[in-house]
Design an enzyme around this catalytic site. Structure first.
Site: not given
Ligand code: NAD
Ligand code: UD1
Length: 349
Positions: A126, A150, A154
């Protein structure tokens, strides 16, 4: 068939989209997901979209015997490790659960991969590993840090994976680890079919699902966290990337690892972002323009831990993985809204 990919966390938001793109690119897919943050219905819908069956195992990736059974049943060529917990706020309240789930699932997976002679791994990292970047756009060689538990999971996993790949090099093993650490910026949007998308539990923490739930009437009003940042309109700037573009980045990473010289060990990080920053107000206004919905909002205090601006320099992924984000902000809004409107209760509908 190009090969078989084990997708941990494949029932989740990004994982389900990656399964669609992998299948459409000619891979077959095996999912391990304990459904702790997802529903099995997402897997049914991936099958519906692609017309291809998927082998699904409702296992916890920390269970070595279960994981071993999966590797023994399938000839796995590469693994994408999405499984993990991802809620920043929750990670501050129950850090041990986050460290256990995210770190141990990775360690067990690596152990089983080693035993079963599978050496290609794509890991979901991430942009959070850049902590509070001093400038933008952010390149992969920027200093790394974390501001919450969190983020630290990572960061630690990235370090562990680098150590493991280095150890294979030092020990001159025949088929050393080849790892791609994909650092996602802000994934949004949904598959164009409107059948799979983001289905957060409870009140969303992230901006895009919050906006779409206001639009569908589940939430009253968006709070915009801060309008006094040193940005063009005072609201926070992020690099929003369409989840289908992100999913395609995983296909490119798997292609790349599978075509590498088998004797080479590698562990490299790649930013997956568009390279463009978009403010919160721009997000809200584009959503309203594209969908015709009105989003009520108010300005609120800054959210602790937020940075003013965060966007990627994606040149490394462009050049090495031959990957570019193709979809624009309008696509992100249109696809988010189609998913939200058709599935107001997410997969429960
Ligand atoms: P998500 O929660 O929708 O998907 C994660 C999946 O992993 C879920 O289906 C959950 O049931 C499964 N899971 C969790 N722990 C497990 C375990 N121990 N064994 C088997 N399954 C397990 O999240 P996502 O948004 O699809 O994210 C996927 C990955 O990407 C995560 O590792 C997350 O940290 C990373 N990531 C997500 C974002 C984002 O904004 N969505 C941003 C950066 C990184
Ligand atoms: C957040 C997490 C980051 C994570 C990412 C994806 C925090 C501080 N950071 O990132 O670690 O990897 O999500 O899951 O939580 N915002 C509003 N109103 C809202 C929600 C968000 O104004 O209700 C704004 C935030 O201040 C930011 C932008 O929207 O400026 C994006 O926010 P968000 O979608 O939560 O993502 P990140 O903060 O970038």
């Amino acid at each position: 068939m190009k090969g078989t990919v084990l997708v941990t966390g494949g029932a989740g938001y990004i994982g389900s989209h990656a399964c669609v793109e992998l299948i459409e690119a000619g891979y077959s897919v095996v999912i391990v997901d304990n459904l702790n943050n997802s529903k099995h219905e997402s897997v049914n819908r991936v099958t519906e979209i692609t017309g291809k069956p998927i082998d699904f195992y409702p296992y916890d990736a920390r269970e070595k015997q279960d994981l071993t059974e999966v590797f023994q049943h399938h000839s796995i060529d590469a693994v994408i490790h999405f499984a993990g917990l991802k809620a920043v706020g929750e990670s501050a309240k129950i850090p041990a659960y986050y460290y256990d789930n995210n770190l141990n699932s990775t360690l067990i997976l690596l152990e089983v991969m080693k035993e079963q002679n599978v050496n290609k791994l794509v890991f979901s990292s991430s942009a959070t590993v850049y902590g509070e970047p001093s400038t933008v756009p952010i390149s992969e060689d920027f200093p790394l840090s974390a501001t919450n538990a969190y983020g630290r999971t990572k960061l630690f996993i990235e370090e562990i994976l680098r150590d493991m790949a280095n150890a294979d090099k030092l020990n001159q093993v025949d088929s050393p680890l080849k790892i791609a650490l994909l650092r996602y910026f802000n994934p949004v949007g949904a598959h164009k079919s409107g059948r799979i998308g983001e289905d957060p539990n409870g009140i969303p923490n992230n901006l895009m699902p919050y906006i779409s739930q206001v639009a569908v009437g589940k939430l009253d009003k968006l709070s915009i966290f801060g309008n006094d940042y040193p940005t063009r309109d005072g609201t926070g700037v992020r690099d929003y990337i369409h989840v289908v573009d992100l999913a395609k980045g995983h296909v490119k990473a798997v292609d790349y690892l599978l075509h590498m010289d088998e004797s080479k060990s590698e562990c490299h990080a790649y930013n997956l972002g568009t390279g463009h920053g978009v403010s919160v107000l721009e997000m809200v206004n584009t959503f309203m323009q594209v969908t015709g919905q009105t989003i009520e909002y108010r300005f609120a205090e800054r959210r602790p831990g937020d940075v003013a601006e965060c966007y990627a320099n994606p040149t490394k992924a462009n050049n090495i993985l031959k990957w570019h984000a193709e979809k624009n902000l309008e696509d992100m809004m249109r696809d988010t809204w189609r998913w939200q409107k058709n599935n107001p209760k997410g997969y429960e509908d």
